[in-house]
Write a protein that holds these residues in place. Structure first.
Motif, mmCIF file in Angstrom:
data_model
loop_
_atom_site.group_PDB
_atom_site.id
_atom_site.type_symbol
_atom_site.label_atom_id
_atom_site.label_comp_id
_atom_site.label_asym_id
_atom_site.label_seq_id
_atom_site.Cartn_x
_atom_site.Cartn_y
_atom_site.Cartn_z
ATOM 1 N N CYS A 40 0.381 6.331 5.701
ATOM 2 C CA CYS A 40 -0.190 5.628 6.847
ATOM 3 C C CYS A 40 0.951 4.814 7.423
ATOM 4 O O CYS A 40 1.739 4.249 6.667
ATOM 5 N N CYS B 161 0.972 -1.632 4.493
ATOM 6 C CA CYS B 161 0.564 -3.034 4.389
ATOM 7 C C CYS B 161 1.073 -3.686 3.109
ATOM 8 O O CYS B 161 1.069 -3.081 2.043
ATOM 9 N N CYS C 60 0.840 -1.198 0.000
ATOM 10 C CA CYS C 60 0.000 0.000 0.000
ATOM 11 C C CYS C 60 0.881 1.258 0.000
ATOM 12 O O CYS C 60 1.815 1.357 0.786
ATOM 13 N N CYS D 99 -7.173 -2.188 5.491
ATOM 14 C CA CYS D 99 -8.214 -1.373 6.128
ATOM 15 C C CYS D 99 -9.426 -1.275 5.208
ATOM 16 O O CYS D 99 -9.377 -1.681 4.039
HETATM 17 S S1 SF4 Z 1 -4.048 0.402 6.985
HETATM 18 FE FE1 SF4 Z 1 -4.926 0.827 4.981
HETATM 19 S S2 SF4 Z 1 -4.029 2.773 4.340
HETATM 20 FE FE2 SF4 Z 1 -2.798 1.974 6.010
HETATM 21 S S3 SF4 Z 1 -1.161 0.859 4.992
HETATM 22 FE FE3 SF4 Z 1 -2.730 -0.610 5.480
HETATM 23 S S4 SF4 Z 1 -3.992 -0.726 3.669
HETATM 24 FE FE4 SF4 Z 1 -2.769 1.136 3.501
#
Ligand code: SF4
Ligand SMILES: Nc1nc2c(c(=O)[nH]1)N[C@H]1C(S)=C(S)[C@@H](COP(=O)(O)OP(=O)(O)OC[C@H]3O[C@@H](n4cnc5c(=O)[nH]c(N)nc54)[C@H](O)[C@@H]3O)O[C@H]1N2
Ligand SMILES: Nc1nc2c(c(=O)[nH]1)N[C@H]1C(S)=C(S)[C@@H](COP(=O)(O)OP(=O)(O)OC[C@H]3O[C@@H](n4cnc5c(=O)[nH]c(N)nc54)[C@H](O)[C@@H]3O)O[C@H]1N2
Ligand SMILES: [Mo]
Length: 725
Positions: A16, A20, A12, A50
């Motif tokens: 954030c 991930c 990802c 998420c």
């Molecule tokens: S929680 Fe969601 S936005 Fe944050 S890294 Fe993981 S997938 Fe990406």
């Protein structure tokens, strides 16, 4: 013949801490991605994405995706465009850039970018090469974290903390200015493990967030006063001799001076500032010192205030006093990014700058930067420390005549939107925007260039919430005619006639060379081949990782309870109390910067909405539906005093601007505080604005960061408004 679906691994890209790892299922017959999942074998992702990125395929294939280059046909800001080909777009933009550089000098070109993607390549990879070669104005990327980073770094030397997995070993967890379940959800399972073993979870926040609800206790605190709470905790720790004397002697510097300093800050004083009862402060300090160890998850909420740097500095001092850095899972975690020692000079080709030293402008003062008034342009120069000086207007440099925006949406996220919009509306400004969607910013562009998403390009991601470096592979072909940022800047370089080999390298070679250029011991054994084979690799660090168990990466190897560096930079070298703007003005403290003395003012904070990521996702119906509408939380007492009821349309107003929101009357926010979850797209809001119309271009005490949560506003029902809106 049918072939079975292919699994492509990636990561990802969003801003954030969790970064991930994912796997994409691609239908080989159509080349379409048909499924996205978190990688079950990643120790932090553990198979779950998420609720936003779960729907990443929807965003990728959304009918609103930009698919061809666009050229403006209407007035600035009207959002009227016609499709053009890449060849024409690159030719026309290069020609105009060439003219601007010839007439005004290369500093008249300004990049504007942040963390739409955190990838090293599609972030500041090829773009940095382009702007270095050009000699463009440099950008101080301060919009998020710089104040807290500086404050933390003065104390510990680097911003590192315990690894998320080690939170499971803490006996007390303080979540301080972080809504973990919204913005860092992959930390939560480790917090729950600690809790199962009996560790209480306490949230310190002006609002009862979804994290505070899930915790054992919510300690409400007035915005921007966390530095006072930390000072009073130190007062108790010192007064009751809860200090780890051995650790302090071996690994800290300046204890005697600190001991003398904190005497002036007893809990009764801190109660006045913070609203936290003195008795609770005393108990908190005792519980904190007694845990073996406690961990503090501190985050950016509390540093978006005028004195955010000092607040972070005070908090960062706490664990050393009680020796918690000695123990697994002990200490304070702001960010893991200091654990990565990545050399980016080859990636960015800093050598292309040669002897040139272009000016640096602060991104949070974009409104000032785009002004034709040299006095305001001088204010936009980056000079964050008291010892730094902003230039005189005659030395402010040329007006910005070209703005190149990528990975960011400044017409929604930057402070002082009245000023930002005035700048973007300049007919003589060339604005180029690289985007996935027609954002508020893209509406002001002369050229909009369609960019690929993480599903469509290569990259390497350095997380800031854990220790696993990751590789992203493209899973699908670019949607429409979109191109990666790296390819767009490569083509622009060609258009400008830059023939350096830096612009001939393809993406895979750049990434491979980047990995191979790393020499720091934490990168030992991390090769391109391993990244290709495994997708993510842990930094080469001991397990468990105790960053400061035996010293600190500072000048003298010790934790700086007293910081000579701070003294040299013009700051108080000891933990100190600096009030936020809203408090200095209300208590009429002499030298207060703010002129507002009106008791009707409330303090507005605007932290991240659960279903958006900054403004990303906030244009898509699914996420807007989940989030509801642009709300402002208001305490029943404050609502009653203004005759405001649940669901009323209200106007928030101050010297910077006014915005319409819908009232949510709730005890989940402290009296005196308003909370508006952000960041909504302005053009999709009822009045065409968002809360950043209310935020000034004021800078924090350290790092030149924004004061997003140090905003005073009046609030009233629209129906009681007099005069035109
Ligand atoms: S929680 Fe969601 S936005 Fe944050 S890294 Fe993981 S997938 Fe990406
Ligand atoms: N879902 C979602 N996740 C995100 C983002 C998003 O927009 N949405 N944004 C990403 C980005 S860019 C970042 S920087 C991080 C942000 O990460 P954080 O800064 O940790 O943001 P939040 O998790 O909202 O936590 C901020 C909390 O601080 C509280 N707060 C505000 N002022 C103060 C104060 O003065 N003192 C204290 N103690 N608390 C205060 C707010 O009420 C809020 O609960 O999250 C990232 N993750
Ligand atoms: N009032 C208020 N304002 C805030 C905040 C707040 O809490 N309150 N938070 C602040 C914080 S912490 C931050 S970090 C900033 C965030 O500010 P920004 O970094 O501007 O974040 P986004 O709004 O998500 O905008 C990122 C844009 O990049 C685009 N993008 C994503 N990937 C790519 C790519 O590969 N190529 C190209 N060309 N574009 C891409 C996305 O489509 C999106 O429009 O906002 C700040 N503003
Ligand atoms: Mo951020």
């Amino acid at each position: 013949m049918t072939s079975s679906p292919t699994l492509i691994t990636g990561v990802c890209p969003h801003d954030c801490p969790d970064t991930c790892a994912w796997q994409i299922t691609v239908d080989p017959a159509t080349g379409r991605a048909i499924r996205i999942q978190g990688r079950p074998d990643h120790p932090i992702t553990r198979g779950r994405l998420c609720g936003k990125v779960d729907r990443y395929l929807e965003r990728t294939y959304h009918p609103d995706r930009l698919t061809t280059p666009l050229k403006r046909v209407g007035p600035k800001g009207a959002g009227r465009f016609q499709p053009i080909g890449w060849e024409q777009a690159i030719r026309e933009i290069s020609e105009r850039l060439g003219e601007i550089v010839a007439r005004y000098g290369s500093e008249a070109v300004m990049p504007f970018s942040y963390a739409g993607t955190m990838g090293v390549l599609q972030g500041e990879g090829m773009a940095a090469r382009f702007f270095n070669r050009l000699g463009a104005t440099r950008l101080a990327r301060t919009i998020c974290a710089q104040a807290g980073f500086e404050g933390f770094q003065y104390v510990t030397g680097r911003v590192i903390g315990p690894a998320p997995g080690d939170f499971a070993h803490a006996q007390l967890i303080l979540i301080w200015g972080n809504n973990t379940l919204t913005s860092n959800m992959h930390l939560w399972p480790f917090i729950l493990q600690a809790r199962k073993r009996g560790a209480p979870v306490i949230v310190i926040d002006p609002a009862r967030t979804r994290t505070a609800r899930a915790a054992d206790e919510w300690i409400p605190i007035r915005p921007g006063t966390d530095g006072a709470l930390a000072l009073a905790m130190m007062h108790v720790i010192v007064a009751e001799d809860l200090v780890d004397r051995d650790y302090v002697r071996l690994y800290t510097t300046g204890f005697e001076a600190l001991q003398a300093r904190v005497q002036a800050f007893p809990p009764a004083w801190a109660e006045e500032m913070t609203g936290v009862p003195a008795e609770r402060i005393v108990r908190l300090a005792r519980e904190y010192a007694a845990a073996r160890p406690a961990v503090i998850r501190v985050n950016y909420g509390l540093q978006r205030h005028a004195a955010g740097g000092m607040a972070m500095r005070n908090i960062a001092t706490l664990p050393a006093l009680v020796g918690h850095w000695r123990y697994r899972g002990g200490g304070v975690m702001l960010s893991a990014s200091g654990a990565f020692h990545l050399d980016k000079s080859a990636l960015k080709r800093t050598g292309l700058l040669g002897e040139r030293q272009p000016r640096t402008l602060n991104m949070i003062r974009l409104g000032d930067a785009l002004s034709l008034d040299p006095e305001r342009r001088a204010r936009a120069h980056y000079a964050p420390r008291p010892v730094d000086r902003k230039p005189a207007p005659e030395d402010a440099g040329p007006p910005v005549m070209a703005l190149m925006v990528y990975n960011s949406n400044p017409a929604a996220v930057a402070p002082d939107q009245n000023a930002v919009r005035a700048g973007l509306a300049r007919e003589d400004l060339l604005t180029v925007v690289l985007e996935h969607f027609q954002t508020d910013t893209a509406d002001y562009a002369d050229y909009v260039l369609p960019a690929t998403t993480q599903l469509e390009h290569w990259d390497i991601l350095k997380p800031y919430g854990h220790l696993y470096l990751a590789l992203n592979r493209p899973a699908i072909a670019p949607v429409g005619e979109s191109l990666s940022n790296s390819e767009i800047f490569r083509r622009l370089a060609r258009g400008m006639g830059f023939d350096d080999d830096a612009f001939g390298q393809d993406d895979v070679s750049i990434l491979r060379e980047f990995i191979e250029a790393q020499t720091h011991p934490t990168m030992a054994g991390i090769t391109w081949e391993r990244l290709l084979a495994e997708g993510f690799v842990r930094l080469t660090l001991p397990e468990p990782f105790l960053p400061f168990a035996e010293g600190f990466p500072t000048d003298d190897g010790k934790c700086q309870l007293y910081s000579q560096r701070m003294a040299d930079d013009g700051y108080d070298p000891l933990p100190a109390w600096t009030p936020p703007n809203w408090l200095s003005s209300q208590s009429q403290i002499p030298n207060s910067k703010s002129k507002i003395q009106n008791p009707n003012f409330l303090t507005l904070i605007s932290p991240p909405a659960h279903n958006f990521l900054n403004t990303t996702f906030a244009n898509l119906a699914r996420f807007r539906r989940r989030e509801g509408e642009p709300l402002v939380w208001i305490h029943p007492e404050d609502a009653r005093a203004r005759d405001i009821s649940e669901g009323d349309a209200v106007i928030l107003e101050n010297e910077n601007g006014r915005v319409q929101l819908t009232a949510r009357v709730t005890e989940d926010v402290m009296p005196g505080v308003l909370l508006a979850p952000t960041i909504w797209w302005a053009k999709l809001s009822s009045d065409g604005r968002n809360v950043n119309w209310l935020v000034s271009q004021d800078e924090t005490d350290m790092g030149g960061s924004p004061t997003f949560y140090d905003v005073q506003v009046t609030v009233q029902k629209t129906s009681t408004l007099s005069g035109p809106s």
